[in-house]
Design a protein around this motif. Structure first.
Motif, PDB file in Angstrom:
ATOM      1  N   VAL A  22       1.034  -0.993   0.231  1.00 32.66           N
ATOM      2  CA  VAL A  22       0.396  -0.694  -0.440  1.00 32.66           C
ATOM      3  C   VAL A  22       0.967   0.595  -0.494  1.00 32.66           C
ATOM      4  O   VAL A  22       1.688   0.657   1.007  1.00 32.66           O
ATOM      5  CB  VAL A  22      -0.340  -0.148   0.906  1.00 32.66           C
ATOM      6  CG1 VAL A  22      -1.852   0.558   1.279  1.00 32.66           C
ATOM      7  CG2 VAL A  22      -1.681  -1.369   1.646  1.00 32.66           C
ATOM      8  N   ALA A  76       1.037   5.782  -0.436  1.00 34.43           N
ATOM      9  CA  ALA A  76       0.266   6.299   0.217  1.00 34.43           C
ATOM     10  C   ALA A  76       1.661   8.191  -0.394  1.00 34.43           C
ATOM     11  O   ALA A  76       1.075   8.740  -1.647  1.00 34.43           O
ATOM     12  CB  ALA A  76      -0.275   7.239   1.419  1.00 34.43           C
ATOM     13  N   GLY A 136       4.471   8.024  -0.246  1.00 28.74           N
ATOM     14  CA  GLY A 136       5.975   7.036  -1.073  1.00 28.74           C
ATOM     15  C   GLY A 136       6.822   7.384  -0.016  1.00 28.74           C
ATOM     16  O   GLY A 136       8.175   7.064  -1.057  1.00 28.74           O
ATOM     17  N   GLY A 188       3.431  11.559   2.911  1.00 23.64           N
ATOM     18  CA  GLY A 188       2.195  11.739   2.716  1.00 23.64           C
ATOM     19  C   GLY A 188       1.523  11.538   4.250  1.00 23.64           C
ATOM     20  O   GLY A 188       1.440  10.786   5.342  1.00 23.64           O
ATOM     21  N   VAL A 203       5.939  13.245  14.300  1.00 27.69           N
ATOM     22  CA  VAL A 203       6.855  13.689  15.227  1.00 27.69           C
ATOM     23  C   VAL A 203       7.611  15.088  13.992  1.00 27.69           C
ATOM     24  O   VAL A 203       7.796  14.801  12.878  1.00 27.69           O
ATOM     25  CB  VAL A 203       8.293  13.285  14.992  1.00 27.69           C
ATOM     26  CG1 VAL A 203       8.545  14.223  16.379  1.00 27.69           C
ATOM     27  CG2 VAL A 203       7.753  11.977  16.570  1.00 27.69           C
ATOM     28  N   ALA A 216      -5.922   2.589   5.158  1.00 30.33           N
ATOM     29  CA  ALA A 216      -6.999   3.658   5.721  1.00 30.33           C
ATOM     30  C   ALA A 216      -7.252   4.204   4.428  1.00 30.33           C
ATOM     31  O   ALA A 216      -6.064   3.936   3.039  1.00 30.33           O
ATOM     32  CB  ALA A 216      -6.061   4.532   5.754  1.00 30.33           C
ATOM     33  N   ARG A 251      15.432  15.175  16.784  1.00 31.37           N
ATOM     34  CA  ARG A 251      13.859  15.671  17.087  1.00 31.37           C
ATOM     35  C   ARG A 251      13.934  15.536  19.017  1.00 31.37           C
ATOM     36  O   ARG A 251      14.450  15.025  19.967  1.00 31.37           O
ATOM     37  CB  ARG A 251      12.826  14.793  16.793  1.00 31.37           C
ATOM     38  CG  ARG A 251      12.930  14.292  15.053  1.00 31.37           C
ATOM     39  CD  ARG A 251      12.966  15.432  14.594  1.00 31.37           C
ATOM     40  NE  ARG A 251      12.963  15.263  12.921  1.00 31.37           N
ATOM     41  CZ  ARG A 251      11.762  15.458  12.264  1.00 31.37           C
ATOM     42  NH1 ARG A 251      10.692  15.021  12.599  1.00 31.37           N
ATOM     43  NH2 ARG A 251      12.159  15.376  11.209  1.00 31.37           N
ATOM     44  N   TYR A 260      11.687   5.054  16.802  1.00 33.17           N
ATOM     45  CA  TYR A 260      11.006   5.190  15.443  1.00 33.17           C
ATOM     46  C   TYR A 260      10.458   4.335  14.351  1.00 33.17           C
ATOM     47  O   TYR A 260      11.339   4.716  13.888  1.00 33.17           O
ATOM     48  CB  TYR A 260      11.246   6.716  15.387  1.00 33.17           C
ATOM     49  CG  TYR A 260      10.046   7.837  15.216  1.00 33.17           C
ATOM     50  CD1 TYR A 260       8.179   6.845  14.808  1.00 33.17           C
ATOM     51  CD2 TYR A 260       9.805   8.932  13.734  1.00 33.17           C
ATOM     52  CE1 TYR A 260       6.927   8.048  14.516  1.00 33.17           C
ATOM     53  CE2 TYR A 260       9.539   9.204  13.576  1.00 33.17           C
ATOM     54  CZ  TYR A 260       7.764   8.666  13.612  1.00 33.17           C
ATOM     55  OH  TYR A 260       6.475   9.394  12.817  1.00 33.17           O
TER      56      TYR A 260
HETATM   57  C1  LIG Z   1      12.310  13.761   3.053  1.00 30.18           C
HETATM   58  C2  LIG Z   1      12.216  13.235   4.448  1.00 30.18           C
HETATM   59  C3  LIG Z   1      11.459  13.442   5.326  1.00 30.18           C
HETATM   60  C4  LIG Z   1       9.870  13.107   6.810  1.00 30.18           C
HETATM   61  N1  LIG Z   1      10.214  14.012   7.760  1.00 30.18           N
HETATM   62  C5  LIG Z   1       9.445  13.237   9.277  1.00 30.18           C
HETATM   63  C6  LIG Z   1       9.029  13.925   9.759  1.00 30.18           C
HETATM   64  O1  LIG Z   1       9.532  15.485   9.878  1.00 30.18           O
HETATM   65  N2  LIG Z   1       8.154  13.197  11.136  1.00 30.18           N
HETATM   66  C7  LIG Z   1       8.199  12.125  10.936  1.00 30.18           C
HETATM   67  O2  LIG Z   1       7.089  11.974  11.946  1.00 30.18           O
HETATM   68  N3  LIG Z   1       8.380  10.986   9.800  1.00 30.18           N
HETATM   69  C8  LIG Z   1       8.990  12.035   8.646  1.00 30.18           C
HETATM   70  N4  LIG Z   1       9.156  11.127   7.805  1.00 30.18           N
HETATM   71  C9  LIG Z   1       9.107   9.304   7.916  1.00 30.18           C
HETATM   72  C10 LIG Z   1       7.654   9.489   7.145  1.00 30.18           C
HETATM   73  O3  LIG Z   1       6.516   9.425   8.192  1.00 30.18           O
HETATM   74  C11 LIG Z   1       7.904   8.149   6.960  1.00 30.18           C
HETATM   75  O4  LIG Z   1       8.481   7.660   6.187  1.00 30.18           O
HETATM   76  C12 LIG Z   1       6.036   8.005   6.202  1.00 30.18           C
HETATM   77  O5  LIG Z   1       5.927   5.748   6.445  1.00 30.18           O
HETATM   78  C13 LIG Z   1       5.769   8.277   5.126  1.00 30.18           C
HETATM   79  O6  LIG Z   1       4.635   8.115   4.746  1.00 30.18           O
HETATM   80  P1  LIG Z   1       4.014   7.760   3.197  1.00 30.18           P
HETATM   81  O7  LIG Z   1       2.463   7.878   3.074  1.00 30.18           O
HETATM   82  O8  LIG Z   1       4.576   9.200   2.199  1.00 30.18           O
HETATM   83  O9  LIG Z   1       5.156   6.545   2.643  1.00 30.18           O
HETATM   84  P2  LIG Z   1       4.700   4.744   1.666  1.00 30.18           P
HETATM   85  O10 LIG Z   1       6.199   4.894   1.640  1.00 30.18           O
HETATM   86  O11 LIG Z   1       3.688   5.453   0.894  1.00 30.18           O
HETATM   87  O12 LIG Z   1       3.503   4.875   3.264  1.00 30.18           O
HETATM   88  C14 LIG Z   1       4.591   4.369   4.436  1.00 30.18           C
HETATM   89  C15 LIG Z   1       4.032   2.971   5.098  1.00 30.18           C
HETATM   90  O13 LIG Z   1       2.451   3.524   5.397  1.00 30.18           O
HETATM   91  C16 LIG Z   1       1.390   2.757   4.688  1.00 30.18           C
HETATM   92  N5  LIG Z   1       1.056   2.740   4.184  1.00 30.18           N
HETATM   93  C17 LIG Z   1       0.989   4.039   3.407  1.00 30.18           C
HETATM   94  N6  LIG Z   1      -0.541   4.534   2.913  1.00 30.18           N
HETATM   95  C18 LIG Z   1      -1.712   3.410   3.798  1.00 30.18           C
HETATM   96  C19 LIG Z   1      -2.612   3.838   3.935  1.00 30.18           C
HETATM   97  N7  LIG Z   1      -3.349   4.662   3.017  1.00 30.18           N
HETATM   98  N8  LIG Z   1      -3.485   2.495   4.821  1.00 30.18           N
HETATM   99  C20 LIG Z   1      -2.325   1.762   5.281  1.00 30.18           C
HETATM  100  N9  LIG Z   1      -1.509   1.637   5.173  1.00 30.18           N
HETATM  101  C21 LIG Z   1      -0.226   2.730   4.342  1.00 30.18           C
HETATM  102  C22 LIG Z   1       2.464   1.520   3.387  1.00 30.18           C
HETATM  103  O14 LIG Z   1       2.061   0.489   3.352  1.00 30.18           O
HETATM  104  C23 LIG Z   1       3.476   1.572   3.788  1.00 30.18           C
HETATM  105  O15 LIG Z   1       4.169   0.787   4.987  1.00 30.18           O
HETATM  106  C24 LIG Z   1      10.143  11.619   6.597  1.00 30.18           C
HETATM  107  C25 LIG Z   1      10.228  11.553   5.362  1.00 30.18           C
HETATM  108  C26 LIG Z   1      11.221  11.294   3.894  1.00 30.18           C
HETATM  109  C27 LIG Z   1      11.445  10.728   3.181  1.00 30.18           C
END
Ligand SMILES: Cc1cc2nc3c(=O)[nH]c(=O)nc-3n(C[C@H](O)[C@H](O)[C@H](O)COP(=O)(O)OP(=O)(O)OC[C@H]3O[C@@H](n4cnc5c(N)ncnc54)[C@H](O)[C@@H]3O)c2cc1C
Length: 467
Positions: free
Chosen positions: A80, A82, A84, A147, A157, A208, A359, A420
């Motif tokens: 899954v 969102a 990425g 996402g 966070v 979600a 952090r 984390y």
């Molecule tokens: C440049 C950068 C900055 C960041 N800064 C922060 C920050 O300041 N604070 C912080 O807390 N984190 C931060 N992160 C980490 C980020 O919160 C996580 O990597 C988060 O999982 C990314 O979410 P995404 O939806 O973009 O990723 P995705 O790769 O799309 O998804 C991440 C995970 O969530 C699951 N998922 C996605 N969508 C759904 C859905 N709809 N239902 C169920 N599961 C789903 C996926 O299966 C996967 O396991 C950062 C990451 C990067 C690369």
């Protein structure tokens, strides 16, 4: 959400990989060979290079239900995605169906109740920009392209963590599609056990589709960088001083080699400094006091400090992907051993861009009990995120090994523990136990057995069902 019929996933076609995949050859299903495939399989971390069997670009909850049932019935791996931005690349897997929810990005603000419903495909930056004109914010991280789904399910966070807590502390409800393809709501009133689990337990319990958040009153903030020389004394005081600051001040210190910036004396260039990147969302009257506090840490220079609208805290999307390795643990201070290890490791990093990012926590983050949600590290004073960006993706093993060794050395010396989940650079049983203390993990395993007994949702920091 778009009101269109879901793809007919019963009508299988064979794709070039030989796997059965969603059959409706409309523009929602991207197969290898499709002109969109090479772009659609990419995730934010350029070190990840995986080839899924198909990518479903969901436009509605019905598309999600149909895809979950299709993958579940046939035992096809499902990833899954969102925003990425998972560092581990959970949003894409070889030979899997990638279920991309990024088109479900509707935002519905309810000013009367001070809440917002948002589709799981929205980014933190898009939601922040949408609620700002009303004088509101939802606490996410520091990066607009992340996402809201991934960051929320892992905890969240960011710049407002000391004032309003984690993202999950503003979460009121989430709608999920379970492994059985059923839609249900999780909140304090409905399925409260599931609501406990999704606040930190990641994507283990369902897809979600939308989230409801409490809006927080935030308009402009004071932000910028105070840069201090990373002397042992500065590093030793860092966490204690910043964790005791007023709740309105959140600081994300980055320990790194000073770039040749005109603002810095020449003899600082290339030497270890701490960028005290900060956001002060408290009263304007406290602005001067918080800058003084940051400057009190050591000999300092200031960069671009000023009041700005809160959405300006999120950099504009660069449009480029970067490869990076990542490591995570919690600390309560940087003790002598940690300082020695950081100084030695940062003297010969695998990449010149490597940084030790922190952090500093406390404030509202710390006023929630460890067992109130599946995120159970409220008593820790700081998170460490080792980030090693690098130019050549082919070099990933070297940078990943350097970063992992750095983290392992800090752990072995007793400088910190835990993890984390959203900052993990790799996964496995060790990382799972670091992210969740035993009692939390046991409860998560029981809930996993109830909501996803077949472990359909396993492209994540995977919690095994324990009946
Ligand atoms: C440049 C950068 C900055 C960041 N800064 C922060 C920050 O300041 N604070 C912080 O807390 N984190 C931060 N992160 C980490 C980020 O919160 C996580 O990597 C988060 O999982 C990314 O979410 P995404 O939806 O973009 O990723 P995705 O790769 O799309 O998804 C991440 C995970 O969530 C699951 N998922 C996605 N969508 C759904 C859905 N709809 N239902 C169920 N599961 C789903 C996926 O299966 C996967 O396991 C950062 C990451 C990067 C690369």
């Amino acid at each position: 959400m778009a009101d269109v019929p879901p793809p007919d996933l019963r009508n299988d076609h064979r794709n070039p990989t030989g796997l059965h995949v969603p059959g409706l050859l409309d523009d929602r299903v991207v197969l290898p060979g499709d002109a969109r495939y090479e772009g659609a399989r990419l995730v934010a971390n350029a070190a990840i290079d995986r080839r899924p069997a198909a990518i479903v670009l969901a436009r509605s909850v019905e598309d999600i239900v149909a895809t979950v049932r299709f993958a579940g019935d046939r035992g096809i791996r499902l990833a899954v995605r969102a925003g990425g931005h998972s560092a581990v690349g959970y949003g894409v897997a070889d030979d899997a169906i990638v279920l991309d929810v990024s088109r479900l990005d509707d935002i519905g603000i309810d000013a009367a109740s001070g809440t917002v419903w948002v589709g799981a495909g929205a980014t933190a930056g898009a939601l922040t920009a949408a609620v700002h004109p009303g004088g509101y914010a939802v606490p996410f991280g520091d990066w607009g392209e992340v996402g809201i789904a991934g960051i929320t399910l892992g905890g969240g966070v960011g710049w407002l963590v000391r004032r309003f807590g984690m993202t999950i502390d503003s979460l009121l409800a989430v709608e999920l599609v379970t492994a059985a393809g059923e839609r249900l709501m999780a909140s304090a009133a409905e399925h409260p056990d599931l609501f406990w689990a999704v606040r930190g337990g990641g994507g283990n319990f369902g897809v979600a589709t939308r989230f409801r958040f409490q809006l927080r009153a935030v308009d402009t903030v004071l932000a910028g960088d105070v840069i201090v020389r990373a002397t042992p004394e500065v590093l030793a005081n860092l966490v204690g001083v910043l964790a005791g600051a007023p709740d309105g001040l959140t600081v994300m210190p980055s320990i790194m080699a000073a770039p040749p910036m005109p603002e810095l004396p020449e003899d600082w260039h290339g030497r270890l400094v701490v960028f005290l990147s900060f956001c002060h969302s408290g009263p304007i009257g406290d602005d001067e006091r918080v800058v003084d506090l940051l400057r009190s840490l050591g000999e300092s220079r200031q960069v671009a400090i000023g009041r700005k609208p809160y959405p300006a805290m999120f950099p504009e999307p660069s449009g480029t992907r970067e490869a990076f390795a990542s490591g995570t643990l919690f600390v309560d201070e940087l003790d002598d051993a940690a300082i020695r290890i950081i100084e030695r490791r940062m003297a010969s990093p695998s990449s010149p861009e490597a940084l030790v990012h922190l952090r500093v926590l406390g404030g509202a983050y710390a006023r929630v009990a460890n067992d109130a949600t599946a995120f159970a590290h409220r008593d820790r004073r700081a998170m460490v995120w080792l980030i090693t960006p690098f130019a050549d993706a082919a070099d990933a093993p070297r940078h990943e090994a350097w970063t992992a060794d750095f983290e392992a050395e800090l752990r072995a010396a007793g400088c910190g523990s835990g993890a984390y989940s959203n900052f993990l650079g790799r996964d496995g049983p060790t990382e799972l136990r670091a992210a969740y203390p035993p009692a939390t993990l046991a409860r998560l395993g029981e809930l996993k057995a109830r909501y996803d007994p077949g472990n359909l949702f396993r492209s994540n920091l995977n919690i095994l069902p324990t009946p």
